[in-house]
Scaffold this motif. Sequence first.
Motif, short mmCIF file in Angstrom:
data_model
loop_
_atom_site.label_atom_id
_atom_site.label_comp_id
_atom_site.label_asym_id
_atom_site.label_seq_id
_atom_site.Cartn_x
_atom_site.Cartn_y
_atom_site.Cartn_z
N LYS A 266 55.84 3.33 5.79
CA LYS A 266 54.38 3.53 6.41
C LYS A 266 53.79 4.56 5.64
CE LYS A 266 52.30 3.83 10.99
NZ LYS A 266 52.51 3.80 12.40
N LYS A 267 54.17 5.76 5.72
CA LYS A 267 53.48 6.96 5.11
C LYS A 267 53.28 6.76 3.77
CE LYS A 267 54.08 11.87 4.44
NZ LYS A 267 54.72 13.17 4.63
N THR A 268 54.04 6.19 2.80
CA THR A 268 53.77 5.83 1.40
C THR A 268 52.65 4.90 1.25
OG1 THR A 268 56.33 6.23 0.91
CG2 THR A 268 54.99 4.97 -0.69
N MET A 269 52.92 3.72 2.20
CA MET A 269 51.69 2.70 2.16
C MET A 269 50.31 3.20 2.48
SD MET A 269 53.74 -0.87 3.06
CE MET A 269 54.72 -1.78 1.73
N VAL A 270 50.27 3.97 3.25
CA VAL A 270 49.10 4.46 4.22
C VAL A 270 48.51 5.17 2.96
CG1 VAL A 270 48.08 5.76 5.92
CG2 VAL A 270 49.43 4.15 6.38
N MET A 271 49.18 6.19 2.30
CA MET A 271 48.78 7.23 1.45
C MET A 271 48.13 6.40 0.19
SD MET A 271 51.07 10.26 1.63
CE MET A 271 50.37 11.26 0.18
N ALA A 272 48.99 5.58 -0.33
CA ALA A 272 48.59 4.50 -1.46
C ALA A 272 47.19 3.94 -1.20
CB ALA A 272 49.88 3.90 -2.00
N VAL A 273 47.18 3.12 -0.15
CA VAL A 273 45.92 2.36 0.28
C VAL A 273 44.77 3.37 0.36
CG1 VAL A 273 44.82 1.10 1.99
CG2 VAL A 273 47.27 0.47 1.40
N GLU A 274 44.83 4.40 0.88
CA GLU A 274 43.71 5.56 1.09
C GLU A 274 43.37 5.87 -0.24
OE1 GLU A 274 44.18 7.41 5.57
OE2 GLU A 274 45.28 8.38 4.07
N GLN A 275 44.07 6.32 -1.18
CA GLN A 275 43.69 6.73 -2.34
C GLN A 275 43.12 5.72 -3.36
OE1 GLN A 275 47.34 8.68 -3.97
NE2 GLN A 275 47.30 10.19 -2.42
N GLY A 276 44.00 4.51 -3.13
CA GLY A 276 43.42 3.37 -4.20
C GLY A 276 42.04 2.85 -3.69
N PHE A 277 41.75 2.53 -2.48
CA PHE A 277 40.59 1.97 -1.89
C PHE A 277 39.69 3.17 -1.39
CE2 PHE A 277 43.25 -1.66 -2.12
CZ PHE A 277 42.36 -2.68 -2.26
N ARG A 278 40.06 4.44 -1.41
CA ARG A 278 39.20 5.43 -0.92
C ARG A 278 38.45 5.30 0.43
NH1 ARG A 278 35.80 7.26 -6.33
NH2 ARG A 278 37.56 7.56 -7.56
N VAL A 279 39.49 4.84 1.40
CA VAL A 279 39.41 4.63 2.70
C VAL A 279 40.05 5.59 3.66
CG1 VAL A 279 38.38 2.30 2.42
CG2 VAL A 279 40.84 2.78 2.90
N GLY A 280 39.78 5.62 4.90
CA GLY A 280 40.38 6.25 5.77
C GLY A 280 41.05 5.42 6.64
N ILE A 281 42.33 5.67 6.94
CA ILE A 281 43.08 4.78 8.11
C ILE A 281 43.47 5.59 9.15
CG2 ILE A 281 45.37 3.21 8.14
CD1 ILE A 281 45.13 2.73 5.15
N LYS A 282 43.18 5.00 10.34
CA LYS A 282 43.45 5.38 11.54
C LYS A 282 44.25 4.34 12.64
CE LYS A 282 39.51 8.46 11.75
NZ LYS A 282 38.06 8.89 12.50
N GLU A 283 45.17 4.82 13.18
CA GLU A 283 45.71 3.80 14.19
C GLU A 283 44.83 3.59 15.37
OE1 GLU A 283 50.35 5.62 13.46
OE2 GLU A 283 49.60 4.97 15.53
N GLY A 284 44.95 2.46 15.76
CA GLY A 284 44.10 1.99 17.08
C GLY A 284 43.72 0.45 16.69
N SER A 285 42.84 -0.10 17.75
CA SER A 285 42.73 -1.44 17.61
C SER A 285 41.35 -1.56 16.51
CB SER A 285 41.85 -1.84 19.13
OG SER A 285 42.75 -1.58 20.10
N MET A 286 41.44 -3.00 16.18
CA MET A 286 40.77 -3.30 15.23
C MET A 286 39.26 -3.37 15.60
SD MET A 286 42.50 -6.34 12.89
CE MET A 286 43.26 -6.94 14.21
N LEU A 287 38.15 -2.99 14.80
CA LEU A 287 36.89 -3.18 14.98
C LEU A 287 36.51 -4.67 15.13
CD1 LEU A 287 35.46 -0.49 12.61
CD2 LEU A 287 36.14 -0.22 15.11
N ARG A 288 35.35 -4.79 15.65
CA ARG A 288 34.57 -6.23 16.06
C ARG A 288 35.02 -7.24 15.00
NH1 ARG A 288 28.49 -7.53 16.70
NH2 ARG A 288 29.00 -7.12 14.55
N ASP A 289 34.44 -6.97 13.68
CA ASP A 289 34.19 -7.70 12.57
C ASP A 289 35.63 -7.79 11.77
OD1 ASP A 289 31.73 -7.89 12.75
OD2 ASP A 289 31.09 -6.51 11.16
#
Length: 305
Positions: A266-289
């Motif tokens: 989980k940690k490895t995947m989250v870090m790679a996605v954040e770096q690759g797409f330059r987004v922040g990932i937070k735990e919680g419910s999905m937004l409406r869209d």
Amino acid sequence: MNAESNEKRLGLVQSIEKWASSFPHSVAIHFDGKALTYKELNLRANRVANGLQRLGVGKGDRVAIMLPNIPEFVYAFVGALKLGAIAVPFNTLYKAGEIQRILKDSGASVLIALTNFAPMINEIRPELPALEQVILTGERNLVFAGPEKTAFLQLVLQGDLIKDVDGAYKKMGHVLLKIMEDFGVKEAWYKHRGSIRVRGDKIATFVISEVGPIALINAVAFLGPMETRDFFRVLWIPPEIKDKVVEPMTSVEQETGKRPRWKQVKKTMVMAVEQGFRVGIKEGSMLRDELVGYEKLRSLAYEVR
């Protein structure tokens, strides 16, 4: 298939059209316990022909058909002949190198294939400049998964992050490649859309889907050895495509000698996605869209065919 034999096949088209007109309810095809009439066959072949025509296919053009013995093969074959195009059917058991040679030699501008072959086609497509269109049919991709042996990663992103689809595939491919390298996998490589491989064996794969303003990326990484025989005890696969379905696979455990713990995954995947797409990932419910896009994709996945 040469031009002479193709001309002979035109008699087949005329026969089907005649039977569809004179004996519309006569059975033309029996498949999987179902009967298809000449009227239905002609209608579906016409749809293929109309679709190909809208793509610019005309008399003398090559239409490659990479389908097993299923009704879709007949629709594609007859549909191509209705336009005067030259059908180029070939064995679905061929490997990527053989398929590449056939498509190059034939000069096919269109390929009709099962969705199962999409990752392989994506890998060889850059070597086929004449191939302009790939039409996929049949069941959706079959993905093997097993408890404790497979890691699924689903990303729900804003559509503007994948405006450049080729760029998005490249970015996601390198995200998965980075994940594999962090797990200690050596010799992993990514060439084009499709799969992450180690010496030709698949170790991870992904697909990108656009659903309205939302982009969804579904990725699968093999953490432990997969035993595919278990799946075929409960799942019937046509022999013609089984060889493709069970293409060689490997796993992190086979390549490194150990399987990563879920917390590390989980940690490895989250870090790679954040770096690759330059987004922040937070735990919680999905937004409406995000929720709308996710539910729409689920409804498409469960759509009755």
